[in-house]
Design a protein around this motif. Structure first.
Motif, short mmCIF file in Angstrom:
data_model
loop_
_atom_site.label_atom_id
_atom_site.label_comp_id
_atom_site.label_asym_id
_atom_site.label_seq_id
_atom_site.Cartn_x
_atom_site.Cartn_y
_atom_site.Cartn_z
N PRO A 19 -2.27 -37.89 1.94
CA PRO A 19 -1.49 -38.44 0.84
C PRO A 19 -0.14 -38.95 1.34
CG PRO A 19 -2.39 -36.29 0.26
CD PRO A 19 -2.68 -36.51 1.71
N LYS A 20 0.37 -39.97 0.69
CA LYS A 20 1.62 -40.59 1.11
C LYS A 20 2.73 -39.54 1.18
CE LYS A 20 3.86 -44.95 0.57
NZ LYS A 20 3.08 -45.71 1.49
N ASP A 28 -1.71 -45.40 -1.68
CA ASP A 28 -1.20 -44.06 -1.95
C ASP A 28 -1.53 -43.08 -0.83
OD1 ASP A 28 -0.17 -44.81 -4.41
OD2 ASP A 28 -2.06 -44.42 -5.43
N GLU A 29 -1.66 -43.60 0.41
CA GLU A 29 -2.01 -42.73 1.51
C GLU A 29 -1.30 -43.16 2.79
OE1 GLU A 29 -6.23 -43.03 2.04
OE2 GLU A 29 -6.10 -45.01 2.96
N ASP A 53 2.91 -37.08 3.45
CA ASP A 53 2.48 -35.94 4.26
C ASP A 53 2.32 -36.37 5.71
OD1 ASP A 53 2.45 -34.38 2.04
OD2 ASP A 53 0.27 -34.24 1.90
#
Length: 70
Positions: free
Chosen positions: A57-58, A41-42, A60
């Protein structure tokens, strides 16, 4: 008669400054995403100019230069 012109010029300069500032926050950094080092999730980014690394965060992307903050 001159008031709208003055207000327009002030607004133009303020908006120009804001636009320029937002475009130059990472002017020296060249961020590259490394999907192999990212978690589920990143996103993991590495700067090829200064060597800074960051996890976000995924979805961004880095918006600030992280030079000297490691």
């Amino acid at each position: 008669m001159f008031i709208p012109l003055i207000i327009g010029l002030i607004a133009f300069f303020i908006l120009s400054w804001i636009w320029k500032r937002s475009r130059t926050l990472t002017r020296d950094c060249r961020w590259r995403e490394d999907r192999q080092q990212a978690g589920p999730d990143e996103s993991f980014f590495h700067c090829v100019t200064c060597g800074a690394e960051t996890r976000l965060p995924k979805g961004d992307e880095p918006r600030h230069c992280l030079r000297g903050q490691q």
